[in-house]
Scaffold this motif. Structure first.
Motif, PDB file in Angstrom:
ATOM      1  N   MET A  93       8.747   5.056  -3.761  1.00 15.73           N
ATOM      2  CA  MET A  93       9.976   4.541  -4.835  1.00 15.73           C
ATOM      3  C   MET A  93       9.271   4.587  -6.008  1.00 15.73           C
ATOM      4  O   MET A  93       8.143   4.303  -6.309  1.00 15.73           O
ATOM      5  N   LEU A  94      10.021   4.892  -7.107  1.00 21.88           N
ATOM      6  CA  LEU A  94       9.925   5.117  -8.399  1.00 21.88           C
ATOM      7  C   LEU A  94      10.897   3.737  -9.372  1.00 21.88           C
ATOM      8  O   LEU A  94      11.946   4.204  -8.761  1.00 21.88           O
ATOM      9  N   GLY A 123      10.458  -3.682  -3.022  1.00 23.61           N
ATOM     10  CA  GLY A 123      10.557  -2.182  -2.650  1.00 23.61           C
ATOM     11  C   GLY A 123       9.656  -1.939  -1.300  1.00 23.61           C
ATOM     12  O   GLY A 123      10.268  -1.173  -0.560  1.00 23.61           O
ATOM     13  N   LEU A 124       8.558  -2.527  -1.394  1.00 26.66           N
ATOM     14  CA  LEU A 124       7.810  -2.362   0.136  1.00 26.66           C
ATOM     15  C   LEU A 124       8.501  -2.972   1.388  1.00 26.66           C
ATOM     16  O   LEU A 124       8.384  -2.534   2.394  1.00 26.66           O
ATOM     17  N   ASP A 125       9.074  -4.358   1.051  1.00 24.97           N
ATOM     18  CA  ASP A 125       9.704  -4.795   2.115  1.00 24.97           C
ATOM     19  C   ASP A 125      10.997  -4.277   2.466  1.00 24.97           C
ATOM     20  O   ASP A 125      11.128  -4.482   3.897  1.00 24.97           O
ATOM     21  N   ASN A 126      11.668  -3.522   1.702  1.00 25.77           N
ATOM     22  CA  ASN A 126      12.730  -2.733   2.250  1.00 25.77           C
ATOM     23  C   ASN A 126      12.547  -1.505   2.809  1.00 25.77           C
ATOM     24  O   ASN A 126      13.299  -0.662   3.128  1.00 25.77           O
ATOM     25  N   GLY A 127      11.105  -1.186   3.126  1.00 19.53           N
ATOM     26  CA  GLY A 127      10.817  -0.069   3.651  1.00 19.53           C
ATOM     27  C   GLY A 127      10.199   1.103   3.172  1.00 19.53           C
ATOM     28  O   GLY A 127       9.751   2.203   3.892  1.00 19.53           O
ATOM     29  N   ALA A 128       9.901   0.815   1.838  1.00 17.18           N
ATOM     30  CA  ALA A 128       9.205   2.040   1.195  1.00 17.18           C
ATOM     31  C   ALA A 128       7.729   1.992   1.622  1.00 17.18           C
ATOM     32  O   ALA A 128       7.154   1.059   1.972  1.00 17.18           O
ATOM     33  N   ASP A 129       7.097   3.095   1.542  1.00 14.44           N
ATOM     34  CA  ASP A 129       5.699   3.266   2.096  1.00 14.44           C
ATOM     35  C   ASP A 129       4.717   2.959   0.771  1.00 14.44           C
ATOM     36  O   ASP A 129       3.593   2.686   0.930  1.00 14.44           O
ATOM     37  N   ASP A 130       5.247   3.190  -0.480  1.00 14.02           N
ATOM     38  CA  ASP A 130       4.630   3.243  -1.797  1.00 14.02           C
ATOM     39  C   ASP A 130       5.603   3.047  -2.743  1.00 14.02           C
ATOM     40  O   ASP A 130       6.675   3.182  -2.698  1.00 14.02           O
ATOM     41  N   TYR A 131       4.972   2.636  -3.885  1.00 13.27           N
ATOM     42  CA  TYR A 131       5.813   2.217  -4.975  1.00 13.27           C
ATOM     43  C   TYR A 131       4.934   2.576  -6.255  1.00 13.27           C
ATOM     44  O   TYR A 131       3.993   2.250  -6.429  1.00 13.27           O
ATOM     45  N   MET A 132       5.773   3.320  -7.155  1.00 11.96           N
ATOM     46  CA  MET A 132       5.074   3.802  -8.461  1.00 11.96           C
ATOM     47  C   MET A 132       6.011   3.493  -9.592  1.00 11.96           C
ATOM     48  O   MET A 132       7.145   3.568  -9.418  1.00 11.96           O
ATOM     49  N   THR A 133       5.438   2.903 -10.565  1.00 14.66           N
ATOM     50  CA  THR A 133       6.133   2.591 -11.961  1.00 14.66           C
ATOM     51  C   THR A 133       6.135   3.542 -13.036  1.00 14.66           C
ATOM     52  O   THR A 133       5.029   4.175 -13.043  1.00 14.66           O
ATOM     53  N   HIS A 174      -6.742  -0.607   1.689  1.00  8.14           N
ATOM     54  CA  HIS A 174      -7.263   0.874   1.838  1.00  8.14           C
ATOM     55  C   HIS A 174      -6.789   1.498   3.381  1.00  8.14           C
ATOM     56  O   HIS A 174      -6.372   2.555   3.400  1.00  8.14           O
ATOM     57  N   GLY A 175      -6.895   0.720   4.388  1.00 10.38           N
ATOM     58  CA  GLY A 175      -6.721   1.029   5.736  1.00 10.38           C
ATOM     59  C   GLY A 175      -5.242   1.269   6.056  1.00 10.38           C
ATOM     60  O   GLY A 175      -4.959   2.353   6.833  1.00 10.38           O
ATOM     61  N   VAL A 176      -4.351   0.755   5.530  1.00  9.10           N
ATOM     62  CA  VAL A 176      -3.065   0.573   5.789  1.00  9.10           C
ATOM     63  C   VAL A 176      -2.338   1.439   4.939  1.00  9.10           C
ATOM     64  O   VAL A 176      -1.145   2.381   5.125  1.00  9.10           O
ATOM     65  N   TRP A 177      -2.404   1.292   3.584  1.00  4.48           N
ATOM     66  CA  TRP A 177      -1.869   2.058   2.618  1.00  4.48           C
ATOM     67  C   TRP A 177      -2.571   3.469   2.021  1.00  4.48           C
ATOM     68  O   TRP A 177      -2.236   4.637   1.642  1.00  4.48           O
ATOM     69  N   ASP A 178      -4.034   3.362   2.635  1.00  2.00           N
ATOM     70  CA  ASP A 178      -4.801   4.609   2.231  1.00  2.00           C
ATOM     71  C   ASP A 178      -5.203   4.676   0.867  1.00  2.00           C
ATOM     72  O   ASP A 178      -5.518   5.825   0.494  1.00  2.00           O
ATOM     73  N   TYR A 179      -4.967   3.720   0.025  1.00  3.07           N
ATOM     74  CA  TYR A 179      -5.499   3.831  -1.408  1.00  3.07           C
ATOM     75  C   TYR A 179      -5.443   2.467  -1.819  1.00  3.07           C
ATOM     76  O   TYR A 179      -4.905   1.600  -1.290  1.00  3.07           O
ATOM     77  N   HIS A 180      -5.991   2.255  -3.108  1.00  4.37           N
ATOM     78  CA  HIS A 180      -6.089   1.007  -3.460  1.00  4.37           C
ATOM     79  C   HIS A 180      -4.981   0.485  -4.380  1.00  4.37           C
ATOM     80  O   HIS A 180      -4.648   1.387  -5.475  1.00  4.37           O
ATOM     81  N   PHE A 181      -4.514  -0.664  -4.762  1.00  4.10           N
ATOM     82  CA  PHE A 181      -3.354  -1.034  -5.347  1.00  4.10           C
ATOM     83  C   PHE A 181      -3.864  -1.731  -6.553  1.00  4.10           C
ATOM     84  O   PHE A 181      -3.482  -2.601  -7.171  1.00  4.10           O
ATOM     85  N   LEU A 182      -5.005  -1.094  -6.999  1.00  2.00           N
ATOM     86  CA  LEU A 182      -5.486  -1.885  -8.445  1.00  2.00           C
ATOM     87  C   LEU A 182      -5.884  -3.159  -8.445  1.00  2.00           C
ATOM     88  O   LEU A 182      -5.504  -4.025  -9.398  1.00  2.00           O
ATOM     89  N   GLY A 183      -6.419  -3.556  -7.050  1.00  2.00           N
ATOM     90  CA  GLY A 183      -6.579  -5.055  -7.109  1.00  2.00           C
ATOM     91  C   GLY A 183      -5.810  -5.910  -6.855  1.00  2.00           C
ATOM     92  O   GLY A 183      -5.618  -7.143  -6.851  1.00  2.00           O
TER      93      GLY A 183
END
Length: 238
Positions: free
Chosen positions: A79-80, A92-102, A182-191
């Motif tokens: 989601m953008l 956004g994540l709660d509504n089913g998005a796998d990732d979220y970018m601003t 890292h294990g579930v989203w496969d990257y870091h959410f910048l802390g």
């Protein structure tokens, strides 16, 4: 075979920019400009992933995600949005998005996020691996992506299921929030570890009879979470 990406954005300049870079990266790309058009494209195009703007005409990004998941369509969604607040990201994540970018964002970062999702999907058990985790009254059927509590089905979002599965796969181990990110989203959410806490809270709402004394997901103070090792048995149903 090329992976197919559907871009959903009502700003032509954004769509063209994303399309250009995704095609350079080797993806097959289609673009639409409103939420309703997503569902017109699902059958003819069959996207492997959707890049979805939040603010859209006719049906916004949240509504699109909810409808997709309500139809049991697990196509990954990034989601953008121009919204910066962490609560918007969590929504956004709660509504089913796998990732979220601003916005604004780097096209190369978007490609990295897309590739991370495809890597994660490769590591999930295949439909031929008929394995379940039995955790007290909780049963997680991996191949079917189904969860039962005391023999009653429990509805989880795709990300809630993957978080629960990751905890089960590391039964008895204390996992830090960063390890879970890292294990579930496969990257870091910048802390931004609040993402993990919110998803754990939602899992507990669905799985625990008493959130104050959780039976399945234990908080380890100042560290993270773990599944109770004493009540977990993994059963392969080959």
């Amino acid at each position: 075979m090329q992976k197919k990406i559907l871009i959903v954005d009502d700003e032509p300049s954004i769509s063209l920019l994303i399309e250009f870079h995704l095609k350079l990266a080797g993806f097959e790309v289609r673009c639409v400009s409103d939420g309703e058009a997503v569902f017109d494209m699902l059958q003819p195009f069959r996207p492997d992933l959707i890049v979805l703007d939040l603010m859209l005409d006719k049906m916004d990004g949240m509504q699109v995600c909810r409808k997709l998941r309500g139809q049991n369509n697990a196509v990954p969604v990034i989601m953008l949005t121009a919204l910066q607040d962490v609560s918007d990201k969590i929504a956004g994540l709660d509504n089913g998005a796998d990732d979220y970018m601003t916005k604004p964002f780097s096209p190369h970062e978007l490609i990295s996020r897309i590739q991370a999702i495809f890597r994660r999907l490769k590591t999930l058990p295949s439909s031929t691996e008929d394995t379940s985790f039995i955790i007290g009254g909780l049963q997680v059927q991996v191949a079917q992506r189904q969860v039962y509590l005391d023999d009653k089905p429990i509805e989880l979002t795709p990300k809630e299921f993957e978080l629960l599965l990751f905890l089960c796969q590391h039964k008895g181990k204390v996992l830090s929030r960063q390890q879970l990110l890292h294990g579930v989203w496969d990257y870091h959410f910048l802390g931004d570890t609040r993402i993990v806490d919110v998803h754990i809270s939602h899992l507990r709402d669905k799985l625990e009879k008493n959130a104050r004394t959780p039976q399945y997901i234990k908080t380890v103070r100042n560290v993270g979470y773990k599944m109770y090792n004493s009540i977990i048995n993994e059963t392969s149903m080959a």
